[in-house]
Design a protein around this motif. Structure first.
Motif, PDB file in Angstrom:
ATOM      1  N   LYS A 258       7.849 -94.060   8.316  1.00 15.22           N
ATOM      2  CA  LYS A 258       9.312 -93.990   8.509  1.00 15.22           C
ATOM      3  C   LYS A 258       9.698 -92.612   9.042  1.00 15.22           C
ATOM      4  O   LYS A 258      10.474 -92.499   9.989  1.00 15.22           O
ATOM      5  N   ALA A 259       9.164 -91.563   8.405  1.00 11.84           N
ATOM      6  CA  ALA A 259       9.525 -90.196   8.804  1.00 11.84           C
ATOM      7  C   ALA A 259       9.118 -89.940  10.255  1.00 11.84           C
ATOM      8  O   ALA A 259       9.878 -89.359  11.038  1.00 11.84           O
ATOM      9  N   ALA A 260       7.918 -90.421  10.630  1.00  9.72           N
ATOM     10  CA  ALA A 260       7.444 -90.209  12.016  1.00  9.72           C
ATOM     11  C   ALA A 260       8.358 -90.951  12.997  1.00  9.72           C
ATOM     12  O   ALA A 260       8.680 -90.437  14.078  1.00  9.72           O
ATOM     13  N   ALA A 261       8.792 -92.157  12.610  1.00  7.87           N
ATOM     14  CA  ALA A 261       9.644 -92.955  13.499  1.00  7.87           C
ATOM     15  C   ALA A 261      11.018 -92.301  13.660  1.00  7.87           C
ATOM     16  O   ALA A 261      11.567 -92.230  14.769  1.00  7.87           O
ATOM     17  N   ILE A 262      11.561 -91.789  12.549  1.00  9.37           N
ATOM     18  CA  ILE A 262      12.878 -91.141  12.623  1.00  9.37           C
ATOM     19  C   ILE A 262      12.770 -89.866  13.462  1.00  9.37           C
ATOM     20  O   ILE A 262      13.652 -89.556  14.272  1.00  9.37           O
ATOM     21  N   GLU A 263      11.668 -89.153  13.301  1.00 16.19           N
ATOM     22  CA  GLU A 263      11.473 -87.934  14.097  1.00 16.19           C
ATOM     23  C   GLU A 263      11.438 -88.279  15.590  1.00 16.19           C
ATOM     24  O   GLU A 263      12.055 -87.612  16.415  1.00 16.19           O
ATOM     25  N   LYS A 264      10.744 -89.377  15.926  1.00 14.01           N
ATOM     26  CA  LYS A 264      10.678 -89.826  17.331  1.00 14.01           C
ATOM     27  C   LYS A 264      12.080 -90.131  17.857  1.00 14.01           C
ATOM     28  O   LYS A 264      12.429 -89.826  18.989  1.00 14.01           O
ATOM     29  N   ALA A 265      12.876 -90.780  16.977  1.00 12.73           N
ATOM     30  CA  ALA A 265      14.217 -91.193  17.407  1.00 12.73           C
ATOM     31  C   ALA A 265      15.132 -89.991  17.633  1.00 12.73           C
ATOM     32  O   ALA A 265      15.991 -90.015  18.515  1.00 12.73           O
ATOM     33  N   LEU A 266      14.930 -88.936  16.834  1.00 17.53           N
ATOM     34  CA  LEU A 266      15.846 -87.790  16.906  1.00 17.53           C
ATOM     35  C   LEU A 266      15.355 -86.685  17.845  1.00 17.53           C
ATOM     36  O   LEU A 266      16.151 -85.851  18.279  1.00 17.53           O
ATOM     37  N   ALA A 267      14.039 -86.700  18.154  1.00 24.45           N
ATOM     38  CA  ALA A 267      13.472 -85.606  18.953  1.00 24.45           C
ATOM     39  C   ALA A 267      14.097 -85.578  20.341  1.00 24.45           C
ATOM     40  O   ALA A 267      14.283 -86.612  20.972  1.00 24.45           O
ATOM     41  N   SER A 268      14.438 -84.384  20.788  1.00 26.17           N
ATOM     42  CA  SER A 268      14.968 -84.262  22.147  1.00 26.17           C
ATOM     43  C   SER A 268      13.816 -83.839  23.039  1.00 26.17           C
ATOM     44  O   SER A 268      13.182 -82.819  22.834  1.00 26.17           O
ATOM     45  N   LYS A 269      13.488 -84.712  23.999  1.00 24.48           N
ATOM     46  CA  LYS A 269      12.352 -84.418  24.857  1.00 24.48           C
ATOM     47  C   LYS A 269      12.895 -84.172  26.262  1.00 24.48           C
ATOM     48  O   LYS A 269      12.934 -85.092  27.082  1.00 24.48           O
ATOM     49  N   ASN A 270      13.403 -82.994  26.463  1.00 29.07           N
ATOM     50  CA  ASN A 270      13.956 -82.635  27.767  1.00 29.07           C
ATOM     51  C   ASN A 270      14.987 -83.663  28.231  1.00 29.07           C
ATOM     52  O   ASN A 270      14.989 -84.088  29.387  1.00 29.07           O
ATOM     53  N   GLY A 271      15.828 -84.089  27.286  1.00 27.12           N
ATOM     54  CA  GLY A 271      16.903 -85.034  27.618  1.00 27.12           C
ATOM     55  C   GLY A 271      16.427 -86.452  27.860  1.00 27.12           C
ATOM     56  O   GLY A 271      17.203 -87.307  28.304  1.00 27.12           O
ATOM     57  N   ARG A 272      15.166 -86.745  27.567  1.00 23.04           N
ATOM     58  CA  ARG A 272      14.659 -88.096  27.814  1.00 23.04           C
ATOM     59  C   ARG A 272      14.781 -88.961  26.555  1.00 23.04           C
ATOM     60  O   ARG A 272      14.816 -88.463  25.436  1.00 23.04           O
ATOM     61  N   ILE A 273      14.854 -90.289  26.777  1.00 25.73           N
ATOM     62  CA  ILE A 273      15.135 -91.219  25.671  1.00 25.73           C
ATOM     63  C   ILE A 273      13.957 -92.182  25.515  1.00 25.73           C
ATOM     64  O   ILE A 273      13.565 -92.840  26.480  1.00 25.73           O
ATOM     65  N   PRO A 274      13.408 -92.273  24.284  1.00 19.63           N
ATOM     66  CA  PRO A 274      12.298 -93.211  24.087  1.00 19.63           C
ATOM     67  C   PRO A 274      12.771 -94.657  23.909  1.00 19.63           C
ATOM     68  O   PRO A 274      13.815 -94.896  23.297  1.00 19.63           O
ATOM     69  N   VAL A 275      12.040 -95.599  24.464  1.00 22.28           N
ATOM     70  CA  VAL A 275      12.273 -97.025  24.167  1.00 22.28           C
ATOM     71  C   VAL A 275      10.951 -97.624  23.682  1.00 22.28           C
ATOM     72  O   VAL A 275       9.887 -97.072  23.957  1.00 22.28           O
ATOM     73  N   GLY A 276      11.060 -98.736  22.969  1.00 25.42           N
ATOM     74  CA  GLY A 276       9.869 -99.395  22.425  1.00 25.42           C
ATOM     75  C   GLY A 276      10.062 -99.677  20.948  1.00 25.42           C
ATOM     76  O   GLY A 276      11.180 -99.590  20.427  1.00 25.42           O
ATOM     77  N   VAL A 277       8.964-100.003  20.282  1.00 28.55           N
ATOM     78  CA  VAL A 277       9.036-100.309  18.851  1.00 28.55           C
ATOM     79  C   VAL A 277       8.785 -99.022  18.076  1.00 28.55           C
ATOM     80  O   VAL A 277       7.708 -98.445  18.142  1.00 28.55           O
ATOM     81  N   PHE A 278       9.801 -98.572  17.356  1.00 27.25           N
ATOM     82  CA  PHE A 278       9.697 -97.332  16.579  1.00 27.25           C
ATOM     83  C   PHE A 278       9.026 -97.566  15.232  1.00 27.25           C
ATOM     84  O   PHE A 278       8.339 -96.691  14.717  1.00 27.25           O
ATOM     85  N   TYR A 279       9.289 -98.750  14.656  1.00 26.48           N
ATOM     86  CA  TYR A 279       8.876 -98.937  13.260  1.00 26.48           C
ATOM     87  C   TYR A 279       8.645-100.415  12.987  1.00 26.48           C
ATOM     88  O   TYR A 279       9.456-101.262  13.387  1.00 26.48           O
TER      89      TYR A 279
END
Ligand SMILES: Cc1ncc(C[n+]2csc(CCOP(=O)(O)OP(=O)(O)O)c2C)c(N)n1
Ligand code: SF4
Length: 320
Positions: A258-279
């Motif tokens: 859960k913590a890793a997934a939330i971190e992925k969701a909140l991380a700012s990667k040079n303004g890019r947005i992740p899509v896919g299955v987080f959890y």
């Protein structure tokens, strides 16, 4: 209970299109992509339309239930989750899909959204996230960024946005994903995975609204405004990310994933947005718990039970 048709009859996308219903979405609206994604997912899973129920909220997105050939219920603003819950509990043979806007789900329906995650009822909630209240002409919704201002807002937003993925995971949804409306095949694949997941699933679909949201446009998602001209979206699986809980019955494994997934969701990667299955966490559903309390539910849906054939005299005796 099964969510797939085991290949009995082949269904095609047109089988899920409602006949003779006029669609009044604006030309180029991202809603079309999400609708096609849902219909494609249902066809790929081969689910008979009469075994599917679509519950929608209020908004442009709320009209989706009218356009799908399945059972449909267009409910009040923000009330998708309680209606979907009632429908699934009454008839657990149905595949239940909730659909609605980000305002509907994360704004007025936020309390129900959170409560829905706590239960792990077996249903799928597809949220059309265009960052605005489109049907009421483009006011800021809870997902618009602080400092952002669309052409329909008098001023920049002064609030921090809700992060749908982080909210869904912390609320307890056991399958949480994000997709993009204009990538229809990818959206269909993610929705199909969500439907197949035994438990409460959320798919937040980032969506263009050409009528009112002039910030998050197709060009913006494609990153054509960026110096490097690279798409703003990137797929989690392309980075080797896997949000599946490795040991579903181990609380440490659950909270670390859960913590890793939330971190992925909140991380700012040079303004890019992740899509896919987080959890994704496969664990007992609400129906599993209820079947332990009422064993008949394991084999028979509540709607098929004779509710009048109950002996309530012991209860009455107690009250005398
Ligand atoms: C209780 C209630 N409050 C307010 C409204 C007015 N209203 C209708 S649609 C809507 C916003 C819909 O926005 P969203 O859920 O994001 O869906 P979209 O139109 O963007 O798809 C509002 C506030 C309403 N119908 N009912
Ligand atoms: S107002 Fe926006 S969300 Fe609504 S139909 Fe038009 S483009 Fe789509």
């Amino acid at each position: 209970m099964t969510k797939t048709n085991n290949g009995q009859k082949k269904y095609k996308i047109p089988d899920y299109k409602a006949d003779n219903i006029h669609n009044d979405w604006c030309p180029g609206c991202g809603d079309y992509g999400i609708l096609s994604g849902i219909q494609m997912a249902l066809a790929n899973l081969g689910l008979p339309p009469h075994e599917v129920a679509v519950i929608s909220g209020i908004g442009c997105s709320g009209k989706t239930s009218h356009y799908i050939n399945a059972y449909g219920f267009h409910t009040l603003h923000g009330r998708v989750v309680p209606n979907a819950t009632g429908m699934k509990l009454a008839n657990h043979d149905l595949t239940v899909l909730g659909v609605g806007g980000d305002g509907d789900g994360y704004g007025i329906g936020a309390g129900h959204f959170v409560a829905g995650g706590r239960r792990n009822l077996d249903f799928t909630y597809v949220i059309f996230n265009n960052n605005i209240y489109a049907l009421t002409k483009g006011q800021a919704s809870p997902t618009i960024g602080k400092g952002e201002q669309t052409k329909t807002m008098p001023e920049q937003s002064i609030y921090n946005p809700i992060n749908p993925v982080a909210l869904a995971i912390s609320s307890g949804y056991t399958f949480v994903a994000q997709s993009y409306a204009l990538d229809v095949k990818y959206t269909a694949d993610i929705i199909a995975r969500a439907i197949q997941h035994p438990g409460s699933a959320v798919v937040d679909v980032l969506q263009t609204c050409p009528a009112f949201n002039n910030l998050h446009t197709k060009t913006w998602f494609e990153g054509l405004d960026r110096e490097e001209k690279q798409p703003r979206l990137y797929k989690l699986e392309d980075e080797g990310y896997d949000g599946t809980v490795p040991e579903p019955e181990n609380p440490d494994s659950v909270s670390k994933t859960k913590a890793a997934a939330i971190e992925k969701a909140l991380a700012s990667k040079n303004g890019r947005i992740p899509v896919g299955v987080f959890y994704e966490h496969r664990t007992a559903t609400l129906e599993d718990y209820l079947s332990k309390k009422i064993p008949a539910l394991a084999s028979t849906s509540m709607v098929k039970m004779d509710i009048y054939d109950r002996d309530i005299s012991p209860l009455l005796d107690e009250l005398r």
